[in-house]
Write a protein that holds these residues in place. Structure first.
Motif, PDB file in Angstrom:
ATOM      1  N   GLU A  63      24.359  85.905  55.499  1.00 56.62           N
ATOM      2  CA  GLU A  63      24.334  84.549  54.947  1.00 56.62           C
ATOM      3  C   GLU A  63      25.578  84.215  54.139  1.00 56.62           C
ATOM      4  O   GLU A  63      25.807  83.055  53.808  1.00 56.62           O
ATOM      5  CB  GLU A  63      23.092  84.374  54.072  1.00 56.62           C
ATOM      6  N   VAL A  81      18.124  80.120  57.791  1.00 58.91           N
ATOM      7  CA  VAL A  81      17.098  79.456  56.984  1.00 58.91           C
ATOM      8  C   VAL A  81      15.828  80.293  56.981  1.00 58.91           C
ATOM      9  O   VAL A  81      15.527  81.025  57.923  1.00 58.91           O
ATOM     10  CB  VAL A  81      16.800  78.030  57.497  1.00 58.91           C
ATOM     11  N   GLU A  82      15.071  80.162  55.905  1.00 59.55           N
ATOM     12  CA  GLU A  82      13.852  80.930  55.719  1.00 59.55           C
ATOM     13  C   GLU A  82      12.734  80.424  56.630  1.00 59.55           C
ATOM     14  O   GLU A  82      12.860  79.393  57.287  1.00 59.55           O
ATOM     15  CB  GLU A  82      13.421  80.850  54.247  1.00 59.55           C
ATOM     16  N   LYS A  83      11.620  81.133  56.610  1.00 59.66           N
ATOM     17  CA  LYS A  83      10.447  80.697  57.371  1.00 59.66           C
ATOM     18  C   LYS A  83      10.031  79.308  56.898  1.00 59.66           C
ATOM     19  O   LYS A  83       9.793  79.098  55.713  1.00 59.66           O
ATOM     20  CB  LYS A  83       9.301  81.687  57.167  1.00 59.66           C
ATOM     21  N   GLY A 115      12.181  83.454  60.648  1.00 53.15           N
ATOM     22  CA  GLY A 115      13.328  82.759  60.118  1.00 53.15           C
ATOM     23  C   GLY A 115      14.100  82.107  61.258  1.00 53.15           C
ATOM     24  O   GLY A 115      13.896  82.444  62.437  1.00 53.15           O
ATOM     25  N   ASP A 144      20.609  90.516  55.959  1.00 50.86           N
ATOM     26  CA  ASP A 144      20.648  89.057  56.111  1.00 50.86           C
ATOM     27  C   ASP A 144      21.098  88.391  54.817  1.00 50.86           C
ATOM     28  O   ASP A 144      22.024  87.568  54.807  1.00 50.86           O
ATOM     29  CB  ASP A 144      19.257  88.531  56.505  1.00 50.86           C
ATOM     30  N   TYR A 145      20.417  88.726  53.717  1.00 56.15           N
ATOM     31  CA  TYR A 145      20.756  88.124  52.425  1.00 56.15           C
ATOM     32  C   TYR A 145      22.117  88.596  51.921  1.00 56.15           C
ATOM     33  O   TYR A 145      22.929  87.812  51.424  1.00 56.15           O
ATOM     34  CB  TYR A 145      19.698  88.490  51.376  1.00 56.15           C
TER      35      TYR A 145
END
Length: 366
Positions: A264, A184-186, A155, A259-260
């Motif tokens: 974030e 941001v995601e992978k 990420g 993280d989520y």
């Protein structure tokens, strides 16, 4: 203010099968030739964090193994046993509540047990500054890693253009500290290249620093259902009902990553940049980063290897010679009655073999 190190060691390491097994997951493996991964993690935190103030959060089934494997590095009551795996938010919240209720407030550094860092002094310099900032400011800090290539396996964090006034906290010569604009995601390959070219994106290392009281305040604000569970556990701490309460409450904590759930969504999130040879050692292809390659790019991670017209291959075998002829970019791993052979670019798919074995009930290989 006291400093605490929290090492998360509850993972199963399925992408490192067949080396990583349920009875002996990745954090207990010696992959570098120096020591097992959890011990290397403990040792690199010193002297920024005193050894007596380091905790490990692990699966209940591995608590005794952790104490034995740490070989005197940890206090037994600093091994926090999870009766169920509930992701990183629960793990971190549990540790924060342990610190606040039993030891008073303090600055927490959060680390995975199975990462590799090549330049440990450079890492400690960044960690020292992050802890100094967290001692003086009620903020959430993470360490972003300067990307070495356009990785699709990590990420990313987008840093803000305005630096944070860390000079007050850390003095002249402090490293830049940036406001975090976005997690941001992978990404796919094209996006990863754009991120690298922009210079504004760093890899998300999953390392965090904050006061225990500050992160618990974020739980109360952003994850109130988890916070309610943590308070019930905290109310039992130091009483004869502590173990019973943890066993009852913990398995019901909602599964979500920090993280989520928090990073974030929170305000006052900042990032220091690290460039110290970091790897999350997430899959078997990472063995090539931990060992010297020969002139043809072949890596002998463990055991004996002989190559004829072979290139870019990785082998790990404790007892058998691995002979490679006319092959390219293969991973060959022998571990406890299992032989794995796969292309290097399919290393992430090893976890699907584990899933298939579980579905078939072939637990003897897990």
């Amino acid at each position: 203010m006291k400093r605490y190190g929290i090492i998360m060691a509850g993972g199963s390491g399925t992408r490192f099968w067949p080396l990583s097994r349920k009875k002996l997951p990745k954090q207990f493996l010696n992959l570098t030739g120096k020591d097992i991964m959890v011990n290397e993690t403990i040792d690199r935190l010193i002297p920024v964090i005193p050894a007596e103030d380091i905790f490990v959060v692990t699966n209940e089934a591995h608590a005794d193994l952790t104490y034995t494997a740490a070989a005197g590095r940890l206090k037994k009551d600093h091994i926090l046993a999870e009766p169920a795996a509930r992701n990183t938010a629960a793990c971190i919240g549990y540790a924060a509540m342990e610190i606040v209720r039993k030891y008073g407030d303090g600055v927490m550094g959060i680390f995975a047990s199975d990462h590799y860092i090549q330049e440990e002094e450079g890492f400690r310099k960044v960690l020292e500054q992050a802890m100094t900032i967290a001692e003086q400011k009620d903020v959430l800090l993470t360490i972003g890693i300067r990307p070495a290539f356009p990785s699709t396996g990590y990420g990313y964090i987008r840093r803000g253009s305005t630096g944070y006034g860390q000079e007050t906290a850390c003095g002249e010569g402090a490293l830049p500290c940036y406001a975090v604009e976005e997690f941001v995601e992978k990404p796919d390959a094209d996006t990863a290249r754009d991120y690298l070219d922009s210079g504004s994106y760093l890899w998300n290392s999953g390392m965090f620093v904050w006061k225990a009281s500050v992160i618990l305040g974020q739980f109360e604000k952003l994850l109130p259902d988890i916070y309610e569970c943590l308070v019930k556990i905290g109310d039992s701490m130091g009483t004869e009902k502590e173990k019973e309460t943890i066993a009852e409450i913990y398995p019901g904590i909602p599964k979500i990553s920090v993280d989520y759930g928090i990073m974030e969504r929170a305000d006052d999130v900042y990032m220091l940049e690290g460039d110290f040879g970091w790897s999350d050692v997430g899959s078997l292809d990472a063995l090539a980063k931990l060992h010297t390659r020969d002139a043809d790019g072949n890596t002998r991670a463990c055991g004996a290897q002989i190559c004829l017209d072979a290139s870019g291959c990785i082998s790990y075998s404790r007892d058998k010679l691995v002979a490679l002829i006319g092959v390219k970019d293969l991973i060959v791993v022998e571990g406890d009655g299992v032989l794995l052979v796969c292309p290097s670019d399919r290393a992430q798919d090893v976890k699907h073999i584990v899933e298939r074995l579980e579905d078939k009930g072939e637990t003897q290989y897990l």
